[in-house]
Write a protein that holds these residues in place. Structure first.
Motif, short mmCIF file in Angstrom:
data_model
loop_
_atom_site.label_atom_id
_atom_site.label_comp_id
_atom_site.label_asym_id
_atom_site.label_seq_id
_atom_site.Cartn_x
_atom_site.Cartn_y
_atom_site.Cartn_z
N GLN A 153 38.38 18.72 32.18
CA GLN A 153 38.57 19.74 32.72
C GLN A 153 37.39 20.03 33.88
OE1 GLN A 153 36.43 19.39 29.53
NE2 GLN A 153 36.24 21.38 28.01
N VAL A 154 36.77 19.16 33.80
CA VAL A 154 36.32 18.69 35.77
C VAL A 154 36.85 17.05 36.52
CG1 VAL A 154 33.69 20.11 34.92
CG2 VAL A 154 34.34 17.24 34.82
N ASP A 155 36.82 17.51 37.51
CA ASP A 155 37.02 16.84 38.35
C ASP A 155 35.59 15.90 38.76
OD1 ASP A 155 35.86 17.04 41.80
OD2 ASP A 155 36.36 18.65 40.37
N ARG A 156 36.85 14.39 38.53
CA ARG A 156 35.41 13.40 39.76
C ARG A 156 35.05 13.76 40.84
NH1 ARG A 156 33.66 9.65 36.01
NH2 ARG A 156 35.65 9.63 34.50
N GLY A 202 47.63 10.59 42.41
CA GLY A 202 48.06 10.10 40.53
C GLY A 202 49.20 11.43 40.89
N ASN A 203 49.34 11.64 39.53
CA ASN A 203 50.11 13.00 39.44
C ASN A 203 49.78 14.03 39.92
OD1 ASN A 203 52.03 11.15 38.20
ND2 ASN A 203 51.16 11.77 36.02
N VAL A 204 48.26 14.59 40.01
CA VAL A 204 48.12 16.12 40.35
C VAL A 204 48.04 16.07 41.77
CG1 VAL A 204 45.86 17.06 40.67
CG2 VAL A 204 46.67 16.02 38.63
N LEU A 243 46.20 10.20 50.59
CA LEU A 243 45.88 9.35 50.91
C LEU A 243 45.42 8.50 49.15
CD1 LEU A 243 42.65 10.43 53.79
CD2 LEU A 243 45.48 10.15 53.95
N GLY A 244 45.99 7.16 49.88
CA GLY A 244 45.91 6.18 49.12
C GLY A 244 45.43 4.86 49.16
N ARG A 245 44.00 5.24 48.25
CA ARG A 245 43.01 3.78 48.74
C ARG A 245 43.53 2.51 48.31
NH1 ARG A 245 38.62 2.67 43.94
NH2 ARG A 245 40.29 2.78 41.70
N SER A 372 41.33 14.27 44.47
CA SER A 372 41.76 14.35 43.18
C SER A 372 41.83 12.64 42.83
CB SER A 372 43.65 14.83 43.50
OG SER A 372 44.43 14.15 41.84
N VAL A 373 40.47 12.74 42.69
CA VAL A 373 40.08 10.69 42.53
C VAL A 373 39.81 10.64 41.53
CG1 VAL A 373 39.85 10.61 44.66
CG2 VAL A 373 38.16 11.90 43.13
#
Length: 508
Positions: A153-156, A202-204, A243-245, A372-373
């Protein structure tokens, strides 16, 4: 409140489908690529007979919850009754509150779930929360087993300086906001900023970039929340930076998703040639064929890098090998810039391709940031939890009291709360099957709770006393019909009710 008439209505409802326009943990087994072998059960009299059905509570009515329910109903030679709970009045979890409004075809999967809900041994209890409205001790009183399907349910967090500045948000909050989730409808996002950074590929992250870049005419044909549509119509955003790492070959988005980003009516897509080029490590990996779609993904991105802008109102920059290391405040105290570090790729001791920082930095103007990680689950009251991974410790879906501990009889888990936030909607089907498989094995072996009041009527009476305003599936279908009717009048798939109070008032 509970009345005989209401009980009859709930028990006898008939649902007609309405078309809608790895990590490895201790003792965890991997979800099989093919379904497990047919389950061989011992001869049983109870539970699982017509006179004494196997009673299972499933918490979380997203895809995993419905897949688990369906697998239980398909258990050969076993009579099973399933009560599906959700803390919101509405079912379907992220299909309703997470799938982007411009991806209506994906939402058609709910037709499958509606067929599951037609089973006369199915009950839905919406607006009932585990741990407060119904507790683990209550479950032991009414059920032989429970399955937790509550998701992540929560983001990192990015864990960088400035992450908590005003105008820095979790992408999941924005997604829930524009999808009309009751918990997030009052959130505020400053769309007057001209430049936005979306951290992650990612998708989100892709969904957020697409919604921010689409024209208002495109969004008008979706089921996006009305208030979000109004605010996006006034948006001053001109640049969106995803932004992609890692490099283009390792991007988590799929080829159809990246192709769709190049077809937006309201925005051009731009990729820098030097970031689309493959380094030796990535080239070797692509040539190995380890990911069949990677070569095509790189080809698409390199085509974008060679194209000129066509003059659309907005530009979506898709960046690679960059990571934010700090968010910097402006004069008003809110984020105004992101300091980025350029990365390079290498193989670690396990052979995995990983990014590492170089000594090259750049500043990116960004008055609004969405991270969105990754995502993680939240502990449920009285249920074992592995906080370092954000999942319930388990063995093939059997809940353990610790990563190396013993099975908690009668308790099981499936979906993201079991394996972490990986995969797509369909990934949850075999995952749920694995969990149901071991649950039924345990039942056949006599390993289950012995409820004192397992009757359907006893549970309904209990829930009605605790939560008189709970939603049955018949209630949801009534609300669904109203939303679709409101949408039809505007040429949209539906117009959602976005607060619990509105939902209750609409059908009472």
């Amino acid at each position: 409140m509970f009345t005989p008439a209401r009980a009859a209505l709930r028990a006898e409802h008939v649902v007609t489908p309405v078309p809608l326009t790895a990590r490895k943990f201790a003792r965890q087994t991997t979800v099989p690529h093919t379904p497990p072998a047919p389950i061989l059960r011992a001869q049983m009299t109870t539970p699982g007979t017509p006179d004494q059905p196997l009673r299972v509570a499933v918490f979380g009515s997203g895809p995993t919850g419905f897949y688990a329910t369906d697998h239980l109903f398909k258990a050969e030679g076993l009579t099973v009754e399933v009560d599906l709970y959700d803390r919101l009045p509405t079912p379907y979890g992220l299909v309703r509150g997470g799938v982007a409004p411009d991806h209506q075809k994906i939402k058609n999967v709910t037709r499958v779930y509606e067929r599951t809900a037609q089973n006369p041994r199915f009950r839905f209890y919406g607006g009932v929360e585990f741990g407060s409205d119904i507790r683990l001790t209550d479950c032991r009183r009414y059920y032989h087993a429970v399955i937790y399907c509550v998701g992540a349910q929560v983001d990192r967090a990015m864990r960088i300086p400035g992450e908590s500045l005003p105008r820095s948000h979790a992408a999941t909050e924005f997604v829930a906001w524009y999808n009309g989730h009751p918990d997030y409808r009052d959130r505020e996002f400053d769309l007057s900023q001209e430049s936005v950074a979306v951290v992650g590929v990612g998708n989100v992250a892709v969904d957020v970039c697409r919604v921010l870049t689409r024209s208002i005419d495109e969004l008008k044909t979706t089921d996006i929340a009305d208030y979000a549509l109004e605010q996006l119509a006034e948006s001053r955003i001109r640049e969106v930076h995803m932004l992609g790492r890692r490099g283009p070959a390792q991007a988590a988005f799929t080829n159809p998703e990246i192709k769709e980003l190049g077809e937006l009516e309201g925005g051009d897509i731009r990729v820098f040639e030097e970031e689309a080029a493959l380094d030796p490590v990535s080239q070797e990996w692509v040539d190995s064929g380890a990911d069949k779609s990677a070569a095509r993904k790189v080809e698409i991105l390199q085509q974008y890098a060679a194209e000129e802008r066509s003059g659309k109102p907005r530009t979506l920059f898709v960046r690679f090998l960059v990571s934010p290391v700090e968010l910097i405040a402006g004069e008003d105290g809110g984020v105004t810039r992101a300091k980025l570090v350029h990365n390079e790729l290498y193989r670690n001791e396990r052979g995995t391709i990983r990014p590492r920082a170089t000594d090259r930095f750049e500043d990116l103007d960004a008055g609004l940031v969405f991270r969105s990680v990754g995502y993680r689950g939240v502990a449920l009251p009285d249920v074992p939890f592995r906080d370092d991974w954000g999942v319930i410790p388990h063995e093939a879906g059997r809940v353990l009291d610790s990563p190396d501990g013993e099975h908690q009889e009668g308790q099981y888990c499936a979906g993201w709360i079991k394996r972490g936030p990986t995969g797509v909607i369909g990934t949850n089907k075999p995952d749920a099957l694995e969990t149901v498989h071991v649950l039924l094995e345990d039942v056949a072996a006599g390993k289950h709770w012995e409820p004192e009041s397992p009757a359907t009527e006893a549970v309904e009476r209990f829930v009605a006393e605790r939560v008189p305003t709970y939603f049955s599936f018949a209630d949801w279908k009534a609300l669904d019909a109203l939303e679709v009717a409101r949408g039809k009048a505007e040429g949209r798939p539906r117009v959602k009710f976005v607060s619990v109070e509105e939902m209750q008032a609409a059908i009472r």
